[in-house]
Design an enzyme around this catalytic site. Structure first.
Site, PDB file in Angstrom:
ATOM      1  N   ASP A   1      52.028 -59.034  90.652  1.00 20.47           N
ATOM      2  CA  ASP A   1      53.159 -58.600  89.825  1.00 20.47           C
ATOM      3  C   ASP A   1      53.028 -58.941  88.345  1.00 20.47           C
ATOM      4  OD1 ASP A   1      53.834 -61.430  89.771  1.00 20.47           O
ATOM      5  OD2 ASP A   1      54.618 -61.105  91.794  1.00 20.47           O
TER       6      ASP A   1
ATOM      7  N   HIS B   1      43.970 -60.431  93.793  1.00 22.66           N
ATOM      8  CA  HIS B   1      44.335 -59.228  94.555  1.00 22.66           C
ATOM      9  C   HIS B   1      44.656 -58.041  93.653  1.00 22.66           C
ATOM     10  CE1 HIS B   1      45.410 -61.578  98.485  1.00 22.66           C
ATOM     11  NE2 HIS B   1      44.154 -61.682  98.140  1.00 22.66           N
TER      12      HIS B   1
ATOM     13  N   THR C   1      51.952 -70.704  99.205  1.00 23.86           N
ATOM     14  CA  THR C   1      51.065 -70.040 100.154  1.00 23.86           C
ATOM     15  C   THR C   1      50.827 -70.999 101.302  1.00 23.86           C
ATOM     16  OG1 THR C   1      48.892 -69.022 100.458  1.00 23.86           O
ATOM     17  CG2 THR C   1      49.000 -70.854  98.919  1.00 23.86           C
ATOM     18  N   SER C   2      50.602 -70.449 102.474  1.00 24.89           N
ATOM     19  CA  SER C   2      50.229 -71.310 103.584  1.00 24.89           C
ATOM     20  C   SER C   2      48.833 -71.837 103.313  1.00 24.89           C
ATOM     21  CB  SER C   2      50.229 -70.524 104.892  1.00 24.89           C
ATOM     22  OG  SER C   2      49.536 -71.258 105.877  1.00 24.89           O
TER      23      SER C   2
END
Ligand SMILES: [Zn+2]
Length: 243
Positions: free
Chosen positions: A99, A114, A189-190
């Protein structure tokens, strides 16, 4: 709580995941339960989906571009900007979020692992990706000025490889030998899924210190030296001691 000490002998690698954006109100695939307007997210975020229906893919990303224009960085984003100002080249921020909120907040040393919602590339030729905020009318697919082919968002879709240059930049930061000690912090985040799970092992292999800041604990939380449970927008602003 033990502080994250950021001194002149420290270099810091940060990885941010969807949780950091979700706190700013950005919709996440997980929050959408894998569906967008009853389409599986793979239909709008994979090469196969683009081949099948590029107009649908552009409608999805146009909607996300329009929505992202209204969202603002949160105190977690702002904390990372202060850390970078303090550390300079001893700071690197890798993000899984597309984003652009880190850049909007003022972060400069950012690896968009990403891709970026506000960049476009060509699906049919090798022209370089370019900055693009265009929102396209429903059902239209923008054309490439260079080859007349189909433009597509510069996003790493399901089933696509990460950019090797991005991975190299992160790898070089981890293995840098300049006498500083390496600290890795994953936020929103995991810790149990790739890439966080891979990076934590890589950092530990060079005797780096590791932190996880997340709302939920993960299956491999014990792989991190420090785990702080909470929202990144609440934890990060008071976590670091800048010396
Ligand atoms: Zn082209």
């Amino acid at each position: 709580m033990e502080p994250l000490v950021l001194d002149s002998k420290t270099r810091l690698l940060v990885l941010t995941g969807a949780g950091v954006s979700a706190e700013s109100g950005v919709p996440t695939f997980r929050g959408m339960n894998g569906l967008w307007e009853n389409h599986p997210v793979e239909a709008v975020a994979s090469p196969q989906g683009f081949e099948a229906n590029p107009g649908l893919v552009w409608r999805f990303y146009s909607q996300r571009r329009a929505g992202a224009a209204d969202v603002k960085p949160n105190p977690g984003h702002d904390a990372l900007v202060r850390w970078e100002e303090h550390l300079g080249d001893r700071f690197l921020l890798a993000t899984q979020n597309v984003d652009g909120l880190h850049t909007k907040a003022g972060s400069r040393r950012v690896v968009d692992m990403h891709g970026n919602l506000f960049r476009t590339k060509c699906a049919d030729c090798q022209r370089a990706p370019f900055a693009d905020t265009s929102v396209h009318p429903s059902g239209t697919v923008p054309k490439c000025d260079s080859c007349g082919g189909r433009l597509r968002p510069d996003i790493v879709w399901f089933g696509e490889m990460l950019d090797p240059n991005d991975l190299a930049r992160i790898g070089e930061f981890i293995s840098r030998k300049d006498g500083t000690r390496l600290v890795f912090l994953a936020a929103g985040t995991s810790g149990a899924v790739w890439p966080a799970a891979g990076i934590v092992d890589e950092v530990r292999s060079v005797r780096g210190d590791t932190w996880l800041v997340n709302y939920e604990s993960a299956a491999n939380t014990e792989r991190f030296h420090h785990f702080v449970q909470g929202m990144s927008g609440q934890v990060l602003p008071t976590l670091a001691k800048l010396v």
